[in-house]
Structure formats: C-alpha cells, structure tokens
Design a protein around this motif. Structure first.
Motif, short mmCIF file in Angstrom:
data_model
loop_
_atom_site.label_atom_id
_atom_site.label_comp_id
_atom_site.label_asym_id
_atom_site.label_seq_id
_atom_site.Cartn_x
_atom_site.Cartn_y
_atom_site.Cartn_z
N LYS A 238 0.86 -1.20 0.00
CA LYS A 238 0.00 0.00 0.00
C LYS A 238 0.89 1.24 0.00
O LYS A 238 1.85 1.30 0.78
CB LYS A 238 -0.87 0.02 1.26
CG LYS A 238 -2.27 -0.49 1.03
CD LYS A 238 -3.15 -0.21 2.24
CE LYS A 238 -4.59 -0.53 1.89
NZ LYS A 238 -5.49 -0.31 3.02
N GLY A 239 0.59 2.20 -0.84
CA GLY A 239 1.36 3.44 -0.86
C GLY A 239 2.63 3.35 -1.70
O GLY A 239 3.32 4.35 -1.90
N LYS A 240 2.95 2.15 -2.23
CA LYS A 240 4.15 1.99 -3.06
C LYS A 240 4.00 2.86 -4.31
O LYS A 240 2.94 2.90 -4.91
CB LYS A 240 4.28 0.50 -3.46
CG LYS A 240 5.53 0.19 -4.22
CD LYS A 240 6.68 0.03 -3.28
CE LYS A 240 8.00 -0.05 -4.01
NZ LYS A 240 9.14 0.10 -3.11
N ARG A 241 5.07 3.55 -4.67
CA ARG A 241 4.99 4.48 -5.81
C ARG A 241 6.03 4.22 -6.88
O ARG A 241 7.14 3.82 -6.55
CB ARG A 241 5.24 5.90 -5.31
CG ARG A 241 4.02 6.63 -4.85
CD ARG A 241 4.36 8.10 -4.76
NE ARG A 241 3.21 8.85 -4.31
CZ ARG A 241 2.97 10.11 -4.66
NH1 ARG A 241 3.79 10.74 -5.46
NH2 ARG A 241 1.92 10.73 -4.19
N ILE A 266 2.73 3.41 -14.45
CA ILE A 266 1.70 2.46 -13.99
C ILE A 266 2.10 1.04 -14.35
O ILE A 266 2.00 0.13 -13.52
CB ILE A 266 0.33 2.83 -14.61
CG1 ILE A 266 -0.12 4.20 -14.07
CG2 ILE A 266 -0.73 1.77 -14.31
CD1 ILE A 266 -1.15 4.90 -14.90
N LEU A 267 2.62 0.85 -15.56
CA LEU A 267 3.02 -0.50 -15.99
C LEU A 267 4.17 -1.02 -15.14
O LEU A 267 4.20 -2.20 -14.76
CB LEU A 267 3.42 -0.50 -17.47
CG LEU A 267 2.26 -0.23 -18.45
CD1 LEU A 267 2.79 -0.05 -19.87
CD2 LEU A 267 1.24 -1.37 -18.40
N ARG A 268 5.10 -0.12 -14.80
CA ARG A 268 6.23 -0.56 -13.95
C ARG A 268 5.74 -0.92 -12.55
O ARG A 268 6.18 -1.90 -11.96
CB ARG A 268 7.30 0.54 -13.90
CG ARG A 268 8.17 0.51 -15.18
CD ARG A 268 9.18 1.63 -15.23
NE ARG A 268 9.95 1.76 -14.01
CZ ARG A 268 10.43 2.92 -13.55
NH1 ARG A 268 10.20 4.04 -14.21
NH2 ARG A 268 11.12 2.94 -12.44
N LEU A 269 4.77 -0.15 -12.05
CA LEU A 269 4.22 -0.45 -10.72
C LEU A 269 3.44 -1.76 -10.76
O LEU A 269 3.53 -2.58 -9.83
CB LEU A 269 3.33 0.72 -10.27
CG LEU A 269 2.82 0.67 -8.83
CD1 LEU A 269 3.96 0.49 -7.81
CD2 LEU A 269 2.04 1.95 -8.48
N ILE A 270 2.71 -2.01 -11.83
CA ILE A 270 1.97 -3.28 -11.97
C ILE A 270 2.96 -4.45 -11.92
O ILE A 270 2.75 -5.43 -11.19
CB ILE A 270 1.18 -3.31 -13.30
CG1 ILE A 270 -0.03 -2.37 -13.22
CG2 ILE A 270 0.72 -4.73 -13.66
CD1 ILE A 270 -0.83 -2.23 -14.52
#
Ligand SMILES: Cc1cc2nc3c(=O)[nH]c(=O)nc-3n(C[C@H](O)[C@H](O)[C@H](O)COP(=O)(O)OP(=O)(O)OC[C@H]3O[C@@H](n4cnc5c(N)ncnc54)[C@H](O)[C@@H]3O)c2cc1C
Length: 294
Positions: A238-241, A266-270
């Motif tokens: 949670k909160g990871k950016r 967004i793709l890197r976070l996914i």
C-alpha cells in the motif's frame, strides 16, 4: 498514420490527447479521434476505416484502459454519443454508449430490478458487455438477452449462449467485433427497494475506493480463492509508488494517478506488484486493465 477521409457530420479531432478521455488520465495523442452520435455514423466510420485500411479501436468511457504514452497511431472511435434507450415492459435495449450507471438508475425508477450491481460502474453498455462487468455478486451475463454487433459492415444479433461469458470476459474479447446495442431482461420490483440496493452499492464504493484520484478500477483480476487487494496489502505494498503512480492507500487493488503519472509508471508499478506478490504468496496476479499499444 496515413491521411484518410472521414464521413461528413462526424466530429473528429486530430492529434487528440487520450489522457483527456480516459479515467486514468494518462496516454499520448491519438492520430484521430471520432465521436459518432448515431449507429449509422458509427457503422459508416467503421466501413470507411476498413475500406481505407485504417487501424481503429472502439472505446466506451475508457475506464478500463491504459493508453500508451506515445498515443495511438490510428483512429479511436468513442461511442459515448450513442445513447439511445428503448424500454419495453421488462426489457430494455440500450445503445453501446449508454452509461450503465444511468441505465441502472432509470431501471430503478421504473421499478425494474437486475442492474443494481452496475450502479456506480463508470463504463458504457458496450464496454460492460465486452468485459462482462460485474460487482457485488452479479454481472452483465445475469441480465443480458442478446447483443447486436457489426462484422465487417453487416449487423448481426448474438443470443445469450453465444456470448461465451466468463469472469471479466465475453466472446467480443476474441472477435474484436463492434457491439452496437444490447438487450437486457429485468424483473419487476419495488422502486424504493431497488433504489436502496443501488445506493448501498454506491456508498460502499465511495467508502472503499479511491475515487478522489484518477484510476481504472481494479487493476488486477480476482485470483481464485483470494482478493488481489488483500494480497497486495499483505505484501506491504500500500502506498508503493513509481513516479506519479501509487498503490492506493485506501484500496490496494487500485493504482491511482497521484498527479503527473505516465502509463509507463503504472506498468512498472503493476510489474513490481506482480513480482512481489508472487514471491511472497506464489500467486501471479493477472491485470484486468487493458493495455492499448501505440
Ligand atoms: C472507479 C472505477 C470503478 C470500477 N468498478 C468496476 C466494477 O465494479 N466492476 C467492473 O467489472 N468493472 C469496474 N470498473 C472497470 C470498468 O468501468 C469496466 O470494465 C467497464 O465495463 C468498462 O466500460 P468502458 O465503457 O469504460 O469500456 P472501455 O474502457 O472504453 O473499453 C474496455 C474494452 O471494451 C471494448 N469496447 C468498449 N465498447 C465497445 C463496443 N461498443 N464494441 C466493442 N468493444 C468495445 C474496448 O475496445 C476495450 O477493449 C471500474 C472502473 C473504475 C474507474
């Protein structure tokens, strides 16, 4: 993209930023974006694109999409202008651009039950049928009777059984045909009770979902026997950016655009979330959101 001819009387924008049109607020420009308002103009656009060999994509409210940061090298046809609705006793026929939330609201007012689950889903009828959208234990497959679609330039009707509905999927994900309209069968009920159920769903969305930031709904499909949000939360994400993209603090199943996010963020976070959850639980999360390549 090569130059092409577009039928007159259809609004068309060249080099149109897709971030303006999608719920995630990311993505570069479409070479062209068209906004037909009638089924004949949509059909005419598709025919023109086919004849001139123009790559095109049909888009509803773009609430489940991630557009490439470079944009889309073709024509995006937005269906939001196709809003015809025909009520007939317990059935309703709705054109592909009708908002499912608006349809659910009108059904409740008419004392027709079955669409309460869809109240609060921000997509269109076309997007909802394509995705077999669902919530609170119900889905489009529970109420759909048939849909009309374009194959080439001809209109066909597909009955319920031929939709191959599955979790967040229908036959249209394989065929890529254009959904023109859909017929839903509803059940008479008490309007105030139907409205109360719909409102309960909306309040629970407002309480649990990060609607204050741009997002694309649940980023991942629900894995068997688990909830993606719970797995992500348990993994401490949670909160990871990454850049402007963040795993929502309110609901870990959502990635939100905290400002200035790119689709690449967004793709890197996914990918980061998938790898971490897989390492910790052995479960590989599958994205629900659809990536649209340049
Ligand atoms: C805050 C929020 C909450 C959400 N909650 C839910 C939820 O509870 N349940 C749920 O299932 N989803 C949910 N979603 C995701 C999304 O709203 C649904 O998947 C919705 O059905 C997508 O509809 P759309 O019109 O935005 O489709 P789009 O995102 O525009 O398109 C989705 C896909 O459908 C195709 N498509 C759209 N229209 C047509 C057409 N006429 N013919 C052929 N193909 C078409 C597109 O090409 C694309 O591949 C949520 C999203 C957000 C942002």
């Amino acid at each position: 993209m090569q130059d092409f001819w577009i039928p007159e009387n259809i609004k068309i924008l060249k080099n149109e930023p897709l971030s303006r049109h999608c719920s995630m607020r990311t993505g570069g420009p479409a070479a062209a974006a068209a906004f037909p308002k009638t089924i004949p103009s949509l059909t005419e656009l598709v025919r023109t694109a086919n004849e001139q060999n123009i790559r095109y994509l049909i888009v509803g409210n773009a609430t489940n999409l991630l557009f490439d940061d470079r944009g889309f090298d073709g024509l995006i046809i937005f269906t939001g202008g196709l809003r015809g609705v025909l009520w007939n006793a317990n059935t309703v026929t709705a054109e592909c651009g009708v908002s499912v939330t608006a349809l659910a609201r009108e059904a409740a007012a008419r004392g027709l039950s079955g669409l309460e689950f869809a109240y609060g889903i921000p997509g269109t009828v076309g997007g909802a049928v394509y995705m077999n959208a669902g919530a609170y234990g119900s889905e489009i497959a529970d109420v759909l009777v048939s849909s009309d679609y374009l194959r080439g330039c001809d209109v066909f009707t597909r009955g319920y059984c031929a939709h191959a509905f599955a979790y967040r999927s229908s036959i249209y994900r394989k065929t890529g045909e254009v959904i023109l309209r859909a017929v839903f069968s509803l059940v008479p009920g008490d309007p105030s009770e139907i409205r109360a159920r719909s409102k309960k769903h909306m309040s629970s969305r407002r309480e649990s979902q990060p609607l204050e930031y741009p997002n694309a709904g649940s980023i991942f499909k629900r894995p068997p026997c688990a909830y993606a949000g719970a797995l992500i939360e348990q993994a401490g994400l949670k909160g990871k950016r990454v850049g402007g993209a963040e795993v929502s603090e309110k609901h870990a199943g959502f990635i939100v655009n905290r400002g200035g996010a790119t689709t690449e963020d967004i793709l890197r976070l996914i990918e980061l979330v998938r790898e971490d959850v897989f390492r910790k639980t052995g479960i590989l999360l599958e994205p629900e959101v659809i990536r649209i390549p340049y």
